[in-house]
Design a protein around this motif. Structure first.
Motif, short mmCIF file in Angstrom:
data_model
loop_
_atom_site.label_atom_id
_atom_site.label_comp_id
_atom_site.label_asym_id
_atom_site.label_seq_id
_atom_site.Cartn_x
_atom_site.Cartn_y
_atom_site.Cartn_z
N GLU A 176 1.41 4.04 -3.31
CA GLU A 176 1.06 5.37 -2.75
C GLU A 176 2.15 6.38 -3.27
O GLU A 176 2.21 7.36 -3.70
N GLY A 177 3.33 5.69 -2.54
CA GLY A 177 4.77 6.55 -2.91
C GLY A 177 4.81 6.60 -4.14
O GLY A 177 5.38 7.46 -4.60
N GLU A 178 4.82 5.61 -4.95
CA GLU A 178 5.17 5.76 -6.33
C GLU A 178 4.11 6.72 -7.24
O GLU A 178 4.66 7.35 -8.19
N ARG A 179 2.83 6.86 -6.54
CA ARG A 179 2.19 8.04 -7.26
C ARG A 179 2.64 9.23 -6.99
O ARG A 179 2.66 10.15 -7.85
N MET A 180 2.93 9.52 -5.71
CA MET A 180 3.31 10.83 -5.01
C MET A 180 4.64 11.35 -5.62
O MET A 180 4.83 12.59 -5.85
N VAL A 181 5.62 10.26 -5.73
CA VAL A 181 6.97 10.52 -6.15
C VAL A 181 7.21 10.48 -7.72
O VAL A 181 6.78 9.24 -8.15
N ARG A 232 0.86 -1.15 0.10
CA ARG A 232 -0.04 0.01 -0.04
C ARG A 232 0.70 1.37 0.01
O ARG A 232 0.68 2.37 -0.74
N ILE A 233 2.00 1.23 0.89
CA ILE A 233 2.71 2.43 1.14
C ILE A 233 3.47 2.66 -0.40
O ILE A 233 3.71 3.56 -0.73
N THR A 234 4.02 1.59 -0.91
CA THR A 234 4.71 1.56 -2.14
C THR A 234 3.87 2.24 -3.27
O THR A 234 4.30 3.06 -3.98
#
Lengths: 183, 266
Positions: free
Chosen positions: B73-78, B69-71
């Motif tokens: 989300e992170g790849e969407r935001m970064v 989940r965190i990955t």
């Protein structure tokens, strides 16, 4: 100095995301367990912290401290905010065992400010250090420290505030001695 | 700041670092910091952060599901989508036969009155579109937004209904244009205007640098192409500041003549 994981995140390198989670996920999970009262909130709390990290990665300044210290600072702030929003959930205050001695960090990550802080922390008054250790190691609020140690709330606040001020003065003094800009 | 205020400020900063503050205390802290900014306002939090990092001797574990989940989300935001560059102006047509001719042969052709040469070959050099034309084309884009400029804290003194122009921005194209009216001509040896784009997915303390520009005609209209240094995922606000020549990495926002909020549809 080589570029850090957070600096790569700030530059928009998606490959740094997985590395950041692998490197700091455990640290953030530990802090979430310390600071949050409801075990069911831990996972959401961890995710919250990483969302904040993606946003503020560009603020990490290697001259101000280590990267794991920055992550811890961000994590503490987000998790404390989350805890305040859910403050009705009680938390047991019994301590199990002694407070663990802080690790001396990996020599490759040793940082002047971190080393100075470690020394200054050990030189705090016993009462000041104890209150701050409970806040750091167990994520306790002032009220929880007061209950755990059987102290008046006002005494706990005074010791914590005095301890932090003493650390601040110590860091400023050390910086001046080293010819640096004081923090 | 008197000694009492200073003590109270330090107490509030300590309390914030230890356990957070109530809304009232946050307000009080903000007011105190407004009166006397403290450079090391975050020092206590940094101190506890450093100590906390040292204290974690056995880091915990994340479940594979949480990591996933965190990955995601992170790849969407970064990083975000690959940034398409601004449309390149059409290339001038190539005339391959020109390159095969020697100067002598060319001279002979010209001497022979080769009018057919001057009519051009199958390709014609295309006129490069102006900024105004490129802006007009972008207006038809599906996700293009247009927002009027409003007066910022240091806007020139003009009438209430003054039209400062607008900003046009396309997220999918990562392209945009400023149309500026009413700003004074800048002395390029001393200052330039700089555009900042506030992005919902980024820290507000670090808006995206949209490039520097000059105003050369105080009475007319200036059109400028936005030059974002990073991908802009969710623009929320456009702001123009006045900076030293070449612009700055971080603006102190002390001279901020124009603003355009995205959620103020206009």
């Amino acid at each position: 100095m080589s570029i850090t994981i957070l600096q790569r995140v700030a530059r928009g390198e998606q490959s740094a995301v997985g590395e950041c989670i692998a490197r700091y996920g455990g640290l953030v999970a530990t802090l979430a367990n310390r600071l949050l009262r409801d075990i069911r909130e831990v996972d959401d709390g961890v995710q919250d912290v990483f969302v904040e990290l993606w946003k503020v990665a560009g603020r990490y300044d290697p001259d101000r401290g280590t990267e794991d210290a920055f992550v811890s600072t961000v994590a503490r702030r987000r998790l404390i905010d989350r805890r305040r929003r859910n403050r009705n959930v009680p938390r047991p205050t019994a301590l199990e065992g002694d407070l663990p001695a802080p690790t001396t960090s990996d020599p490759l990550e040793r940082h002047d400010v971190a080393d100075r802080l470690r020394d200054l922390w050990e030189r705090l008054d016993d009462g000041e250090r104890d209150v701050l250790d409970l806040a750091v190691h167990h994520g306790m609020t002032y009220a929880e420290v007061a209950e755990t140690r059987g102290l008046p709330l006002g005494t706990v606040k005074s010791r914590a505030r005095a301890g932090l001020r003493r650390l601040r003065e110590g860091l400023r003094h050390e910086a001046i001695l080293h010819g640096e800009d004081p923090p | 700041m008197n000694e009492q205020d200073r003590d109270r400020l330090l107490d509030l900063l300590a309390d914030r670092a230890i356990e957070g503050l109530s809304e009232n205390d946050e307000r009080e802290l903000a007011e105190l910091l407004d009166r006397v900014p403290l450079e090391e306002a975050e020092l206590f939090e940094d101190v506890l952060g450093q100590r906390t990092a040292d204290s974690v001797t056995e880091p915990g574990d994340l479940s594979p599901e949480l990591v996933r989940r965190i990955t995601e989300e992170g790849e969407r935001m970064v990083g975000g989508p690959t940034i398409p560059g601004p449309p390149a102006p059409p290339s001038p047509a190539r005339r391959p036969w020109v390159e095969r001719l020697s100067w002598l042969a060319l001279g002979l052709l010209l001497a022979a009155g080769a009018a057919w040469w001057l009519r051009g070959g199958p390709n014609v050099v295309a006129d490069e579109p102006t900024l105004a034309e490129r802006r007009s084309r972008l207006l038809d884009g599906e996700d293009t937004l247009t927002r009027s400029w409003s007066a910022g804290p240091t806007a020139p003194e003009v009438g209430d209904d003054f039209d400062f122009g607008d900003v046009v921005w396309s997220r999918s194209e990562q392209e945009g244009y400023l149309r500026i009216r009413g700003l004074p001509v800048n002395d390029v040896t001393r200052e330039q205007y700089q555009l900042w784009i506030f992005d919902e997915t980024r820290d507000a303390a670090h808006p995206v640098d949209g490039g520097v520009f000059d105003v050369t005609d105080a009475d007319g209209e200036t059109i400028v192409a936005i030059d974002p240094k990073l991908a802009v995922r969710e623009a929320t606000l456009f702001a123009i500041t006045v900076e030293s020549p070449g612009g700055v990495v971080v603006s102190d926002r002390s001279r901020l003549p124009l603003l355009a909020k995205v959620d103020d549809a206009s």
